[in-house]
Design a protein around this motif. Structure first.
Motif, mmCIF file in Angstrom:
data_model
loop_
_atom_site.group_PDB
_atom_site.id
_atom_site.type_symbol
_atom_site.label_atom_id
_atom_site.label_comp_id
_atom_site.label_asym_id
_atom_site.label_seq_id
_atom_site.Cartn_x
_atom_site.Cartn_y
_atom_site.Cartn_z
ATOM 1 N N ASN A 3 34.132 44.027 36.042
ATOM 2 C CA ASN A 3 33.956 45.095 37.022
ATOM 3 C C ASN A 3 32.964 44.696 38.107
ATOM 4 O OD1 ASN A 3 35.794 46.871 35.931
ATOM 5 N ND2 ASN A 3 34.287 47.902 34.652
ATOM 6 N N LEU A 4 31.890 44.018 37.723
ATOM 7 C CA LEU A 4 30.915 43.552 38.714
ATOM 8 C C LEU A 4 31.565 42.567 39.683
ATOM 9 C CD1 LEU A 4 27.695 43.110 36.546
ATOM 10 C CD2 LEU A 4 28.095 44.801 38.334
ATOM 11 N N GLY A 5 32.361 41.659 39.142
ATOM 12 C CA GLY A 5 33.053 40.697 40.001
ATOM 13 C C GLY A 5 34.043 41.375 40.936
ATOM 14 N N SER A 6 34.798 42.336 40.418
ATOM 15 C CA SER A 6 35.760 43.062 41.258
ATOM 16 C C SER A 6 35.053 43.850 42.360
ATOM 17 C CB SER A 6 36.587 44.026 40.404
ATOM 18 O OG SER A 6 37.368 43.326 39.482
ATOM 19 N N THR A 7 33.931 44.469 42.014
ATOM 20 C CA THR A 7 33.189 45.237 43.013
ATOM 21 C C THR A 7 32.620 44.319 44.089
ATOM 22 O OG1 THR A 7 32.638 46.911 41.373
ATOM 23 C CG2 THR A 7 31.279 46.857 43.361
ATOM 24 N N ALA A 8 32.048 43.187 43.694
ATOM 25 C CA ALA A 8 31.538 42.236 44.681
ATOM 26 C C ALA A 8 32.660 41.743 45.587
ATOM 27 C CB ALA A 8 30.861 41.066 43.975
ATOM 28 N N ALA A 9 33.813 41.435 45.017
ATOM 29 C CA ALA A 9 34.947 40.987 45.828
ATOM 30 C C ALA A 9 35.410 42.098 46.764
ATOM 31 C CB ALA A 9 36.089 40.539 44.922
ATOM 32 N N MET A 10 35.418 43.340 46.260
ATOM 33 C CA MET A 10 35.845 44.471 47.075
ATOM 34 C C MET A 10 34.937 44.649 48.287
ATOM 35 S SD MET A 10 35.909 48.514 46.061
ATOM 36 C CE MET A 10 34.120 48.579 45.981
ATOM 37 N N LEU A 11 33.643 44.488 48.080
ATOM 38 C CA LEU A 11 32.690 44.723 49.161
ATOM 39 C C LEU A 11 32.622 43.572 50.167
ATOM 40 C CD1 LEU A 11 29.786 46.314 47.106
ATOM 41 C CD2 LEU A 11 31.378 47.479 48.629
ATOM 42 N N PHE A 12 32.872 42.350 49.708
ATOM 43 C CA PHE A 12 32.617 41.205 50.574
ATOM 44 C C PHE A 12 33.840 40.356 50.926
ATOM 45 C CE2 PHE A 12 28.614 41.993 48.278
ATOM 46 C CZ PHE A 12 27.818 42.297 49.369
ATOM 47 N N PHE A 13 34.924 40.431 50.145
ATOM 48 C CA PHE A 13 36.000 39.467 50.363
ATOM 49 C C PHE A 13 37.372 40.077 50.609
ATOM 50 C CE2 PHE A 13 32.925 37.303 47.529
ATOM 51 C CZ PHE A 13 32.448 36.392 48.448
#
Length: 193
Positions: free
Chosen positions: A175-185
């Protein structure tokens, strides 16, 4: 209805911020909240989650007004009763609202601490007891429903919880990885958002 609740939340946030911070800070808070993506989205979609901030902001403003009156030893019972009813109604909106008693307890504890130094600690305790009674009266039908249907109390929570997964740590990291990707990539993959 969600758009009306969203608009009234902005007004309530302005009143709360003005009470706690000042006029210019309140105007900034209301503007940024009104223009925030998530507030506009939930107010537009008509999801019940938009009701939670509405009730929380208005209850917090009423509670702040009532507690300040109690600290000053002025009549506060109308404010505290209204704050309790409005706060209690928030429990009917969204599951995340269930953590707000921690916030309310911290606010009341801070008010009691400030009042104790001014010699009006008992007035804050009496006002807080009235707030709690009004909250309990507003929440009573929901509590009775859950007493009759206990499986409903945690049903939706268990569907959403990472702890329902066989490997919760892996799910949290995912979930942390998905959220980081959602916000930045790559943005949110959910078509609803």
């Amino acid at each position: 209805p969600a758009a009306v609740w969203g608009t009234l939340t902005v007004a309530g946030l302005y009143l709360l911020a003005r009470k706690l911070l000042g006029r210019w800070e309140a105007a900034a808070a209301a503007f940024f909240y009104a223009a925030s993506f998530w507030h506009v989205l939930f107010s537009r979609l008509g999801l019940r989650a938009v009701g939670a901030p509405f009730f929380l902001v208005w209850a917090a403003w009423l509670l702040a007004e009532g507690l300040s009156r109690a600290i000053e030893r002025r009549p506060a019972w109308r404010w505290m009763a209204a704050a309790g009813v409005v706060y209690g109604c928030g429990f009917y909106t969204y599951l995340a609202y269930r953590v707000t008693p921690l916030l309310a307890g911290a606010v009341i504890g801070a008010a009691w601490w400030a009042a104790r130094q001014r010699g009006s600690g008992k007035a804050v305790i009496r006002a807080s007891a009235l707030w709690l009674a009004a909250t309990a009266a507003a929440v009573a039908p929901l509590v009775l429903y859950f007493a009759r249907h206990p499986e409903q109390l945690t049903h939706h929570t268990s569907e959403l919880s990472v702890f329902a997964d066989p490997n919760p740590l892996a799910e949290i990291l995912s979930n942390l990885g998905s959220t980081a990707a959602m916000l930045f990539f790559r943005g949110d993959g959910g078509w609803l958002y």
